[in-house]
Design a protein around this motif. Structure first.
Motif, short mmCIF file in Angstrom:
data_model
loop_
_atom_site.label_atom_id
_atom_site.label_comp_id
_atom_site.label_asym_id
_atom_site.label_seq_id
_atom_site.Cartn_x
_atom_site.Cartn_y
_atom_site.Cartn_z
N ILE A 14 0.85 -1.18 0.00
CA ILE A 14 0.00 0.00 0.00
C ILE A 14 0.89 1.24 0.00
CG2 ILE A 14 -1.70 1.31 1.31
CD1 ILE A 14 -2.85 -1.21 2.33
N VAL A 15 0.50 2.21 -0.79
CA VAL A 15 1.24 3.47 -0.81
C VAL A 15 1.27 4.04 0.60
CG1 VAL A 15 1.25 5.84 -1.67
CG2 VAL A 15 0.63 3.95 -3.20
N PRO A 16 2.45 4.41 1.12
CA PRO A 16 2.52 4.96 2.47
C PRO A 16 1.73 6.26 2.59
CG PRO A 16 4.71 4.37 1.65
CD PRO A 16 3.78 4.28 0.50
N ALA A 17 1.18 6.48 3.76
CA ALA A 17 0.50 7.74 4.02
C ALA A 17 1.52 8.88 4.06
CB ALA A 17 -0.26 7.67 5.35
N GLY A 18 1.10 10.05 3.64
CA GLY A 18 1.99 11.20 3.65
C GLY A 18 1.92 11.96 2.34
N VAL A 19 2.77 12.94 2.19
CA VAL A 19 2.83 13.76 0.99
C VAL A 19 3.96 13.26 0.10
CG1 VAL A 19 3.12 16.09 0.06
CG2 VAL A 19 1.88 15.75 2.22
N HIS A 20 3.64 12.93 -1.15
CA HIS A 20 4.61 12.36 -2.06
C HIS A 20 4.68 13.15 -3.37
CE1 HIS A 20 4.64 8.93 0.62
NE2 HIS A 20 3.35 8.73 0.42
N LEU A 21 5.87 13.18 -3.95
CA LEU A 21 6.04 13.75 -5.28
C LEU A 21 5.38 12.81 -6.28
CD1 LEU A 21 7.33 15.79 -7.23
CD2 LEU A 21 9.43 14.44 -7.13
N ALA A 22 4.52 13.35 -7.14
CA ALA A 22 3.75 12.52 -8.05
C ALA A 22 3.76 13.11 -9.46
CB ALA A 22 2.31 12.40 -7.56
N GLY A 55 10.37 9.13 -4.80
CA GLY A 55 10.89 9.41 -3.47
C GLY A 55 10.95 8.17 -2.60
N GLU A 56 10.95 8.40 -1.28
CA GLU A 56 11.08 7.33 -0.30
C GLU A 56 10.02 7.45 0.78
OE1 GLU A 56 15.01 7.96 1.21
OE2 GLU A 56 15.99 6.96 -0.49
N ASP A 57 9.80 6.33 1.48
CA ASP A 57 8.88 6.38 2.62
C ASP A 57 9.63 6.84 3.86
OD1 ASP A 57 10.31 4.19 3.56
OD2 ASP A 57 8.78 2.73 3.00
N ASP A 58 8.97 6.85 5.01
CA ASP A 58 9.59 7.35 6.24
C ASP A 58 10.76 6.49 6.70
OD1 ASP A 58 7.81 9.43 6.34
OD2 ASP A 58 6.42 8.45 7.75
N ALA A 59 10.79 5.24 6.22
CA ALA A 59 11.88 4.33 6.59
C ALA A 59 13.05 4.39 5.60
CB ALA A 59 11.37 2.90 6.70
N ASN A 120 -1.16 14.12 -1.46
CA ASN A 120 -1.36 13.81 -0.05
C ASN A 120 -2.16 12.51 0.05
OD1 ASN A 120 -1.47 13.90 2.72
ND2 ASN A 120 -3.10 15.41 2.79
N VAL A 121 -1.54 11.46 0.60
CA VAL A 121 -2.14 10.13 0.67
C VAL A 121 -2.52 9.81 2.11
CG1 VAL A 121 -1.73 7.66 0.29
CG2 VAL A 121 -0.80 9.36 -1.32
N THR A 122 -3.73 9.29 2.28
CA THR A 122 -4.17 8.83 3.59
C THR A 122 -4.59 7.36 3.48
OG1 THR A 122 -6.42 9.59 3.15
CG2 THR A 122 -4.96 11.10 4.32
N HIS A 123 -4.60 6.67 4.62
CA HIS A 123 -5.04 5.28 4.66
C HIS A 123 -6.46 5.20 5.18
CE1 HIS A 123 -0.70 3.47 4.80
NE2 HIS A 123 -1.03 3.96 3.62
N ARG A 124 -7.26 4.35 4.54
CA ARG A 124 -8.65 4.17 4.92
C ARG A 124 -8.98 2.68 4.92
NH1 ARG A 124 -11.17 8.87 0.93
NH2 ARG A 124 -9.98 10.61 1.80
N THR A 125 -10.15 2.35 5.43
CA THR A 125 -10.62 0.96 5.43
C THR A 125 -11.98 0.91 4.76
OG1 THR A 125 -9.45 0.53 7.50
CG2 THR A 125 -11.14 -1.05 6.85
N SER A 126 -12.14 0.03 3.80
CA SER A 126 -13.40 -0.09 3.07
C SER A 126 -14.45 -0.78 3.93
CB SER A 126 -13.18 -0.88 1.78
OG SER A 126 -12.98 -2.25 2.08
#
Length: 213
Positions: A14-22, A55-59, A120-126
């Motif tokens: 899953i795409v990590p939550a946060g702001v990413h260059l797209a 880019g990279e994730d927080d890790a 800006n990506v957020t995580h949700r649950t269907s």
């Protein structure tokens, strides 16, 4: 690696939550699809805007799949630039300025292909209990990043049902092909009956049986 989910024996990152260059690399005309809005089923013209992420994730891990391709994420929207339309809100936020009256008479979505921005990506649950990543907002690329933006990776791609290209269609993911084939336009071509009623949607408007990533 960031959050993963398992589904029918396969694992998706899953795409990590946060702001990413797209970068916008694909525009898909989904045709006229059934949708439940405020408890009433309507037939709405839909489209999908897809982005490759850089880019990279927080890790510190690159935003790529196991095969090295970039992670991607998409926005499925009603094809409208009305005052309350989500497409208009997202595009004006991404552009950093409102549409002019002239642009509102007819905006060529193909202009988005190859355009960069911040996603800006957020995580949700269907409703079915599946975790997914969703695009919450888009914004312009800051001036300091424009000169150093990364090179494109995925080829630009556009599918227009009014100018159907079978090669482009067949290169799309199978699940996306199936969704397009449920449109009024494709079902007429395929001599199929009208679409079935739309599935119930989560409060955020995401169909409960669809993965957004």
């Amino acid at each position: 690696m960031s959050l993963t989910v398992a589904d029918t024996g396969t694992t998706h990152r899953i795409v990590p939550a946060g702001v990413h260059l797209a970068r916008c690399f694909r525009l898909v005309d989904l045709g006229t699809q059934p949708e439940v809005f405020e408890g009433e089923q309507k037939m709405m013209k839909k489209l999908r805007v897809e982005f490759e992420l850089h880019g990279e994730d927080d890790a510190g891990q690159p935003l790529t799949r196991d095969d090295g391709r970039p992670l991607t994420i998409g926005l499925e929207l009603t094809a409208s630039l009305g005052k309350k339309a989500k497409l208009r809100a997202h595009l004006e936020s991404w552009r950093g300025r409102p549409f002019t009256p002239e642009e509102l008479l007819g905006f060529d979505m193909a202009r988005l292909l190859g355009a960069y921005g911040l996603c800006n990506v957020t995580h949700r649950t269907s409703g079915a209990g599946k975790a997914y990543a969703a695009v919450s907002s888009l914004s312009p690329l800051p001036a300091a990043m424009r000169a150093t933006k990364p090179a494109p990776i995925l080829p630009n791609c556009i599918l227009d049902l009014d100018d159907f290209d079978s090669a482009v269609f067949e290169a799309l993911p199978e699940w996306l092909q199936q969704q397009i084939d449920q449109s009024v336009e494709r079902r007429r071509v395929l001599c199929m009956p009208d679409p079935e009623p739309a599935p119930a949607a989560d409060p955020d408007g995401t169909p409960a049986d669809m993965d957004t990533f």
